[in-house]
Structures are given as structure tokens and as C-alpha cells.
Design an enzyme around this catalytic site. Structure first.
Site, PDB file in Angstrom:
ATOM      1  N   CYS A 176      -4.528  -0.381  -0.300  1.00  0.00           N
ATOM      2  CA  CYS A 176      -4.952   0.198  -1.571  1.00  0.00           C
ATOM      3  C   CYS A 176      -5.836  -0.811  -2.297  1.00  0.00           C
ATOM      4  O   CYS A 176      -5.352  -1.824  -2.801  1.00  0.00           O
ATOM      5  CB  CYS A 176      -3.749   0.555  -2.427  1.00  0.00           C
ATOM      6  SG  CYS A 176      -4.233   1.280  -4.005  1.00  0.00           S
ATOM      7  N   GLY A 177      -7.143  -0.529  -2.349  1.00  0.00           N
ATOM      8  CA  GLY A 177      -8.080  -1.464  -2.949  1.00  0.00           C
ATOM      9  C   GLY A 177      -7.946  -1.588  -4.449  1.00  0.00           C
ATOM     10  O   GLY A 177      -8.055  -2.695  -5.002  1.00  0.00           O
ATOM     11  N   HIS A 178      -7.715  -0.471  -5.136  1.00  0.00           N
ATOM     12  CA  HIS A 178      -7.570  -0.575  -6.593  1.00  0.00           C
ATOM     13  C   HIS A 178      -6.338  -1.400  -6.941  1.00  0.00           C
ATOM     14  O   HIS A 178      -6.333  -2.155  -7.922  1.00  0.00           O
ATOM     15  CB  HIS A 178      -7.515   0.818  -7.239  1.00  0.00           C
ATOM     16  CG  HIS A 178      -6.135   1.350  -7.481  1.00  0.00           C
ATOM     17  ND1 HIS A 178      -5.419   2.069  -6.535  1.00  0.00           N
ATOM     18  CD2 HIS A 178      -5.316   1.252  -8.564  1.00  0.00           C
ATOM     19  CE1 HIS A 178      -4.238   2.404  -7.031  1.00  0.00           C
ATOM     20  NE2 HIS A 178      -4.146   1.925  -8.259  1.00  0.00           N
TER      21      HIS A 178
ATOM     22  N   ASP B 168      -7.354  10.203  -6.809  1.00  0.00           N
ATOM     23  CA  ASP B 168      -7.661   8.839  -7.236  1.00  0.00           C
ATOM     24  C   ASP B 168      -8.667   8.888  -8.378  1.00  0.00           C
ATOM     25  O   ASP B 168      -9.734   9.479  -8.257  1.00  0.00           O
ATOM     26  CB  ASP B 168      -8.231   8.041  -6.070  1.00  0.00           C
ATOM     27  CG  ASP B 168      -8.199   6.537  -6.317  1.00  0.00           C
ATOM     28  OD1 ASP B 168      -8.340   6.120  -7.486  1.00  0.00           O
ATOM     29  OD2 ASP B 168      -8.036   5.781  -5.351  1.00  0.00           O
TER      30      ASP B 168
ATOM     31  N   GLY C 122     -10.752   1.777  -3.618  1.00  0.00           N
ATOM     32  CA  GLY C 122     -11.150   0.539  -2.965  1.00  0.00           C
ATOM     33  C   GLY C 122     -11.150   0.612  -1.454  1.00  0.00           C
ATOM     34  O   GLY C 122     -12.114   0.209  -0.794  1.00  0.00           O
ATOM     35  N   SER C 123     -10.082   1.136  -0.857  1.00  0.00           N
ATOM     36  CA  SER C 123     -10.054   1.271   0.599  1.00  0.00           C
ATOM     37  C   SER C 123     -11.008   2.359   1.055  1.00  0.00           C
ATOM     38  O   SER C 123     -11.541   2.307   2.171  1.00  0.00           O
ATOM     39  CB  SER C 123      -8.632   1.557   1.083  1.00  0.00           C
ATOM     40  OG  SER C 123      -8.103   2.708   0.437  1.00  0.00           O
TER      41      SER C 123
END
Length: 382
Positions: free
Chosen positions: A135-137, A297, A302-303
Site C-alpha cells: 500500500c503506497g499511500h 481509493d 501508490g502501488s
């Protein structure tokens, strides 16, 4: 004159009384505020365990970081810990993600120990359906959190590196740090790659749809919203969610995914609808990610940005170190992304992608589960 004087006197007394009461109220509010500050984490009388959290958001997408109250998470590695919480502690995911403490689109992070020596922390991600692998965020928020909450050694300016062991692997975050304050965060992904392009799937109600599938720590299907007659920035969220969910269900049933290093990573996380503007441009390109159980989202994802950059690089649409801006169709918030290094992942040609954004704190909370509360384990309305 006497009646007039008496009336004026009465008016003056009422005015003084009102001022006196207002003053008393102001003093009470001041005392209450001081007491609240002194007893910030003190809870009213209750029975049951307590879960303490810090809440943040990155580009509008929430992140609930669990500070305390979780039982021991067993397992020799982060992936085995992910399996453990899914099997034995999933009720706590529902407690924190679901109503009445959360909501349908809440997202969470549980900090755990990592088996990788260079990792500053390990993390498990959770959402309305289960536990994601990347999870990028959340990485952007956790990078800032780790520096502020002293999970790393002495911070350094202009950036402090934070190594975060996600279920998909080690992710390196770089946190802006100056004069004791944290700022924006960029991170370098695990190897990201295009899994398959121009895959034709039968989508009920839409006949055959051509999608691309790419990996950025999690697998996503990509398709232009225009294919469904939708505008990523203007169409109703429900219509976008329905289209993306239909694609996700079709890909899951018709395409077999695999990952070179672990079968735990070999599942489709969601579908990302785009504005179709994949060719390099200095103008932002918009997308919306619908993942897990039709969860939306709020950030550019991010991902998802990682997977989309890998896909664009694979197609020759961008070059190394060419920065693109990715915009959320939901909130208009932005991340930047670029491929910074070629690498491999098993037999796949891959790239390391850098994603950058900014996270903000929204508050702290302590949640209780009273023993006689029939809804203490949470619920969702669909």
C-alpha cells in the site's frame, strides 16, 4: 421617571447576570479544555479492551495506524504474520475498519517485527475485505509517522531513510526532514512489472473488454474508463465502482496470476480505471482504483501508480527518470511517479519505481469494546 429608572436598573441587572453566566461558562470551558489536555487518553468508565490509534490521510485516503491493544502477532516473517492475523485476529480488523469506529472505505496498518535486519519496521495492511500485500499511500504516511514517533534512529536532513518491510518485500521510504519537522515522502518500490497486456476478458453487460495487468507490490487490472462510456473525473463514483468491480470479477475468474517469489502475492487486488492518457506528458493523468470489496481509493494509489509506471515503461511510453504526475479521479490529489532503475523479478523484466506524495495527521483515538455491546465487532452497510 421612577418607573423608567427601575426598568433601566432591571435591564442592567439582567445584563450583568448574563455577563456573569457567560463568564462562568467561559471559565468552565477553559477548565474543561485544560482537563482534556491533561487526561487526553483517559476514557470514561467501561468494560473491555482498548485499542489506541493514530489517524492520518495521504491524498484523502485514510490510514489508521494501530499503536496498542493488539495481541501478540505470531510468525517468523511478515508473510507468516499476515497469515496469522487473517486466521486468528481478524475480528480486530473488523473492530477498527468497520462501523461504528470506521467505515466501508477505512484502511489500516499494524506495525510488526520484521525478520529483515535492515528493516526499521514491518507492517501489515488491512481493509474492508482482508489484508493487502502493498500500500503506497500507507508507506508515505508510515514514513512520516516512523520519524515523528522515533521508530528510526536520529533523523537526518534533508531526508531520513525509513526501511519498511511490507508483505510484498522491503520498501525504502525517504522522508523530508528539516528543523525538527517532517514533510513529503518518496519511496522506492519492490520490483514492478507488466504481467500481461491486451488481455481479453468477457465482462457481463460489456461484452469483451481488453485489459492490461501489472504488478506494483499488488496486481491490478488497467482499463480506460472511456471503454464503459465513463469519465474518470466527472462520472458518478457508483458507476465507476460498478464498472471496475465487474472487470475485477471477470479477471479473477478468467485469468490465472502467478508471482515469481510467493503465491501469497498471486491475486488480483483490484481494477484501476484511467483517463486513457498513458503516453508521456507533463500534464497530470487521472485514475481511480477500486480494490478489495469495491473499496474506493481517495488517493492516486501508490502501488497502483507503481504498477502503472511499470506498465507504461514496458510499453515504451516513458523512459527512466521521466517523472509523471498521477491524479486521483476521486479527490484531485496528486502523486508523482517515475521508473528509476531496471531490474528483474523472476523471469519478468521489471523496474524500481519511485512514488512521491504527502501525508497528514488527522487525530488520535482510543477505541473500546464494551462486553454488552452487541455491535462491538463492527458492521458494514453496502
Amino acid at each position: 421617571m421612577l418607573p423608567h429608572s427601575s426598568s433601566m436598573a432591571g435591564t442592567g441587572m439582567r445584563s450583568r447576570t448574563r455577563r456573569s453566566r457567560a463568564s462562568q461558562t467561559a471559565q468552565w470551558v477553559a477548565r474543561l479544555s485544560m482537563q482534556a489536555m491533561e487526561e487526553l487518553m483517559e476514557l470514561p468508565p467501561h468494560e473491555g479492551s482498548v485499542l489506541s490509534v493514530v489517524d492520518m490521510h495521504t491524498g484523502g485516503e485514510p490510514l489508521r495506524i494501530i499503536l496498542s491493544g493488539y495481541p501478540e502477532v505470531k510468525g517468523e516473517g511478515v508473510l507468516s504474520k499476515r497469515r496469522y492475523v487473517r486466521q486468528y485476529l481478524d475480528y480486530l480488523r473488523r473492530v477498527l475498519m468497520f462501523e461504528p469506529r470506521g467505515h466501508y472505505d477505512m484502511y489500516g496498518a499494524l506495525i510488526v517485527e520484521s525478520e529483515i535486519p535492515e528493516a526499521d519496521l514491518g507492517v501489515l495492511f488491512m481493509h474492508n475485505e482482508g489484508y493487502s500485500t502493498m500500500c503506497g499511500h500507507a508507506v508515505i504516511a508510515l514514513g512520516r509517522f516512523a520519524v515523528d514517533y522515533k521508530l528510526v534512529q536520529e533523523p537526518r536532513s534533508p531526508e531520513t531513510q525509513v526501511n519498511i518491510h511490507c508483505p510484498c518485500g522491503l520498501v525504502k521510504a525517504f522522508v523530508e526532514y528539516s528543523n525538527g519537522k517532517t514533510g513529503g515522502v518518496r519511496f522506492h518500490s519492490v520490483p514492478a512489472f507488466a504481467f500481461a497486456t491486451d488481455v481479453i476478458v468477457a465482462v457481463p453487460g460489456h461484452d469483451e473488454v481488453t485489459v492490461d495487468i501489472s504488478y506494483g507490490g499488488a496486481f491490478y487490472a488497467f482499463v480506460s474508463a472511456e471503454r464503459f462510456g465513463l469519465d474518470i473525473n466527472k462520472s458518478k463514483t457508483r458507476d465507476l465502482v460498478d464498472a471496475a468491480t465487474a472487470v475485477t470479477n471477470s479477471v479473477k475468474s478468467q485469468v490465472k496470476l502467478h508471482h515469481p517469489t510467493s503465491e501469497d502475492l498471486a491475486f488480483l487486488y483490484g481494477t484501476i480505471l484511467t483517463d486513457g492518457k498513458d503516453a508521456y506528458s507533463q500534464e497530470p493523468t487521472a485514475n481511480m482504483c477500486v480494490f478489495a470489496d469495491a473499496q474506493v481509493d481517495r488517493s492516486p494509489t501508490g502501488s497502483g501508480v507503481t504498477a502503472r509506471v511499470a506498465l507504461q515503461y514496458h510499453k515504451g511510453l516513458i523512459q527512466l527518470n521521466q517523472t509523471r504526475t498521477f491524479q486521483s479521479g476521486a479527490t484531485g490529489s496528486q502523486f508523482t511517479g517515475k521508473a528509476v532503475q531496471e531490474t528483474t523479478c523472476g523471469d519478468f523484466k521489471a523496474v524500481v519505481v519511485e512514488v512521491a506524495g504527502r501525508a497528514h495527521y488527522t487525530g488520535v483515538a482510543s477505541f473500546v469494546q464494551e462486553s454488552d455491546d452487541k455491535l462491538k465487532l463492527g458492521f458494514l452497510l453496502k
